[in-house]
Design a protein around this motif. Structure first.
Motif, mmCIF file in Angstrom:
data_model
loop_
_atom_site.group_PDB
_atom_site.id
_atom_site.type_symbol
_atom_site.label_atom_id
_atom_site.label_comp_id
_atom_site.label_asym_id
_atom_site.label_seq_id
_atom_site.Cartn_x
_atom_site.Cartn_y
_atom_site.Cartn_z
ATOM 1 N N ARG A 1 1.097 -1.311 -0.162
ATOM 2 C CA ARG A 1 0.078 -0.090 -0.336
ATOM 3 C C ARG A 1 0.753 1.258 0.108
ATOM 4 N N GLU A 2 2.185 1.435 0.956
ATOM 5 C CA GLU A 2 2.864 2.147 1.038
ATOM 6 C C GLU A 2 3.425 2.976 -0.506
ATOM 7 N N LEU A 3 3.893 1.419 -1.084
ATOM 8 C CA LEU A 3 4.819 1.950 -1.787
ATOM 9 C C LEU A 3 4.037 2.194 -3.447
ATOM 10 N N ALA A 4 2.848 2.009 -3.484
ATOM 11 C CA ALA A 4 1.899 2.040 -4.229
ATOM 12 C C ALA A 4 1.276 3.677 -3.833
ATOM 13 N N GLU A 5 0.773 3.652 -3.062
ATOM 14 C CA GLU A 5 0.551 5.360 -2.525
ATOM 15 C C GLU A 5 2.202 6.060 -2.882
ATOM 16 N N GLU A 6 3.326 5.808 -2.881
ATOM 17 C CA GLU A 6 4.331 6.638 -2.896
ATOM 18 C C GLU A 6 5.161 7.244 -4.421
ATOM 19 N N LEU A 7 4.862 5.776 -4.781
ATOM 20 C CA LEU A 7 5.321 5.980 -6.769
ATOM 21 C C LEU A 7 4.177 6.035 -7.302
ATOM 22 N N ASP A 8 2.432 6.455 -6.718
ATOM 23 C CA ASP A 8 1.861 6.901 -7.160
ATOM 24 C C ASP A 8 1.460 6.078 -8.767
ATOM 25 N N ARG A 9 1.358 4.536 -8.203
ATOM 26 C CA ARG A 9 1.394 3.643 -9.170
ATOM 27 C C ARG A 9 0.466 2.062 -8.409
ATOM 28 N N ASP A 10 0.383 1.661 -9.613
ATOM 29 C CA ASP A 10 -0.526 0.062 -9.498
ATOM 30 C C ASP A 10 0.739 -0.791 -8.816
ATOM 31 N N VAL A 11 0.736 -1.552 -7.326
ATOM 32 C CA VAL A 11 1.958 -2.391 -7.327
ATOM 33 C C VAL A 11 1.493 -3.750 -7.113
ATOM 34 N N LEU A 12 1.471 -4.854 -7.188
ATOM 35 C CA LEU A 12 0.933 -6.060 -6.972
ATOM 36 C C LEU A 12 1.253 -6.604 -5.797
ATOM 37 N N LEU A 13 0.261 -7.823 -5.579
ATOM 38 C CA LEU A 13 0.902 -8.273 -4.142
ATOM 39 C C LEU A 13 1.392 -9.641 -4.258
ATOM 40 N N ILE A 14 2.387 -10.579 -4.909
ATOM 41 C CA ILE A 14 2.326 -11.721 -4.791
ATOM 42 C C ILE A 14 3.295 -12.227 -3.621
ATOM 43 N N SER A 15 2.835 -13.627 -3.637
ATOM 44 C CA SER A 15 3.470 -14.452 -3.018
ATOM 45 C C SER A 15 4.275 -15.866 -3.805
ATOM 46 N N ALA A 16 5.355 -16.262 -4.248
ATOM 47 C CA ALA A 16 5.525 -17.524 -4.963
ATOM 48 C C ALA A 16 5.448 -17.996 -4.204
ATOM 49 N N VAL A 17 5.392 -18.668 -2.513
ATOM 50 C CA VAL A 17 4.738 -19.555 -1.939
ATOM 51 C C VAL A 17 3.771 -19.879 -1.419
ATOM 52 N N THR A 18 2.421 -18.639 -1.616
ATOM 53 C CA THR A 18 1.572 -19.972 -1.517
ATOM 54 C C THR A 18 0.407 -19.411 -2.725
#
Ligand code: GTP
Ligand code: MG
Length: 333
Positions: free
Chosen positions: A294-311
Motif C-alpha cells: 500500500r505504501e509503495l503504491a501511494e509513494e510511487l503513485d502507481r499500481d503495485v501488485l502483491l504476490i507470493s511465490a510460496v502460497t
C-alpha cells in the motif's frame, strides 16, 4: 557456468587428392587410366538446436577441425568424402567472423545453420583427363584446401520479460513457480550467478519467456555485484517485472531499494529505464507485506501488485498483467 560469448577457430577438411593410376591386369595390355577422384573435405557447420542451453561446451575447446577427404585410388575408386563437423549451439546464437566482425548468420530458430568453413573439393583422378588424343593421361589435381577462420559466437538470450530486483527478493522462486525452470533458491543474497530462462504459459496457446538474472545492487551499472554483466540480457526484454522484498534481512527500506534498482537500470541504459515495468511486492505471506504494498503504491503513485511465490497469491494477476502488457494493451490492471 553460463557462457554467452566464445571465440573458436574452425577449420574445414582438405579435399582428397585425385589419383594417377593405370589398369594393370593379366591379359589386358596397356589398360587405360583408372585413378579415382579424391573425396571432399568435411565442412564445419554451426547449427542451432533446441535443448542446448548455453555455449559452455564450446568454451573448453578452441579448435574445431573437420576431417580431410580420402584420396582417390586405382581401379577408379573414389576417395570417401569426410563427414561435416557439426557444432551445436542454442537457438539465438549469432555467428560472426571474428576478424572482420561481420555477421555470418543469426541462428534464431531451431535447425537454422551456417557453414562456418567450407570443406575443400576432392581432386580429379587421371581417368577424368582421358581423351581421344590422350589415352594415357598422367594428370590429376590435388584436393582443395579447406576454409579456416575464427568465428565469434554470441548468445542473445531472448526473453520477453526480465525479472529485476535486489538480491534475495524472490526472483528465482517466482520463476520456478511459474515455469519449469529450476534455478537455485536460497535464503541468502547472490544465490543466482547466471541468468535462468523459463517458459511461462499464459493459457493453452500463449506463453512467454521469463529471464531471472542475478540480483542488482547499488553500483551494478558500474560493475559492482554480479548483475551488471547480465543487464544486457534484459536489454532485449520487452517488459521488466520489478520485485520488491517487504522485509529485507539487511533492514533496508523497500521503497529505497526500489529506487536504487531504478537508478541502476537507468544508468546502465536510458532505454532500459523507459521499458514498461510491472512492480510487485513479493512474499505476500509475510505479515508486513500488505502494508508495504500500500505504501509503495501511494509513494510511487502507481499500481503495485502483491504476490507470493510460496502460497501462489497474486500470481494469476501478475501473469495476466504481463500478458496484457505483451499485447500492448494499455488497460489498467
Ligand atoms: N515467505 C516467503 N519467502 C519467499 C518467497 N519467495 C521467495 N522466498 C524466499 O526468499 C529467499 C530468496 O529467494 P530467491 O528466489 O533465491 O531470491 P532471488 O531474488 O532469486 O535472490 P538472488 O538470486 O540471490 O538475487 C529464499 O529463502 C526463498 O525461499 C515468498 O513468496 N514467501
Ligand atoms: Mg536468484
Amino acid at each position: 557456468m553460463f557462457i554467452d560469448e566464445v571465440e573458436i577457430h574452425v577449420e574445414a577438411g582438405k579435399g582428397g587428392d585425385g589419383c594417377v593410376s593405370f589398369r594393370r591386369e593379366k591379359y589386358v595390355p596397356r589398360g587405360g587410366p583408372d585413378g579415382g577422384d579424391g573425396g571432399n573435405g568435411g565442412s564445419v557447420i554451426v547449427v542451432a538446436r533446441q535443448g542446448v542451453d548455453s555455449l559452455s561446451a564450446l568454451a573448453h575447446r578452441r579448435h574445431w577441425k573437420a576431417k580431410n577427404g580420402q584420396p582417390g585410388r586405382g581401379a577408379n575408386c573414389h576417395g570417401a568424402s569426410a563427414d561435416d563437423l557439426l557444432i551445436r549451439v542454442p537457438p539465438g546464437t549469432v555467428v560472426m567472423d571474428a576478424k572482420h566482425g561481420h555477421v555470418l548468420k543469426d541462428l534464431a530458430s531451431d535447425g537454422d545453420q551456417v557453414v562456418a568453413a567450407r570443406g575443400g573439393k576432392g581432386g580429379k583422378g587421371n581417368t577424368r583427363f582421358k581423351s581421344a588424343t590422350n589415352q594415357a593421361p598422367r594428370q590429376s589435381t590435388p584436393g582443395g584446401q579447406g576454409e579456416a577462420r575464427t568465428v565469434r559466437l554470441e548468445l542473445k538470450v531472448i526473453a520477453d520479460v526480465g525479472l529485476v530486483g535486489k538480491p534475495n527478493a524472490g526472483k528465482s522462486t517466482l520463476l520456478s513457480r511459474l515455469s519449469r525452470a529450476r534455478p537455485e533458491i536460497a535464503a541468502y543474497p547472490f544465490t543466482t550467478k547466471h541468468p535462468n530462462l523459463g517458459q511461462v504459459q499464459i493459457d493453452r496457446d500463449r506463453s512467454f519467456i521469463m529471464a531471472d538474472i542475478p540480483g542488482l545492487i547499488e553500483g551494478a551499472h558500474a560493475g559492482v555485484g554480479l548483475g551488471h554483466e547480465f543487464l544486457r540480457h534484459i536489454e532485449r526484454a520487452g517488459i521488466l517485472v520489478h520485485l520488491v522484498e517487504p522485509e529485507p534481512t539487511d533492514g533496508t527500506e523497500p521503497a529505497v531499494n526500489y529506487r536504487a534498482i531504478r537508478d541502476e537500470l537507468r544508468q546502465h541504459d536510458e532505454q532500459l529505464g523507459r521499458r514498461p515495468e510491472i512492480v510487485a511486492v513479493t512474499k505476500a505471506d509475510l505479515p508486513s507485506a500488505e502494508e508495504i504494498q500500500r505504501e509503495l503504491a501511494e509513494e510511487l503513485d502507481r499500481d503495485v501488485l502483491l504476490i507470493s511465490a510460496v502460497t501462489g497469491q497474486g500470481l494469476n494477476m501478475l501473469v495476466g498483467a504481463i500478458a496484457r502488457e505483451l499485447q500492448g494493451d494499455e488497460q489498467p490492471w
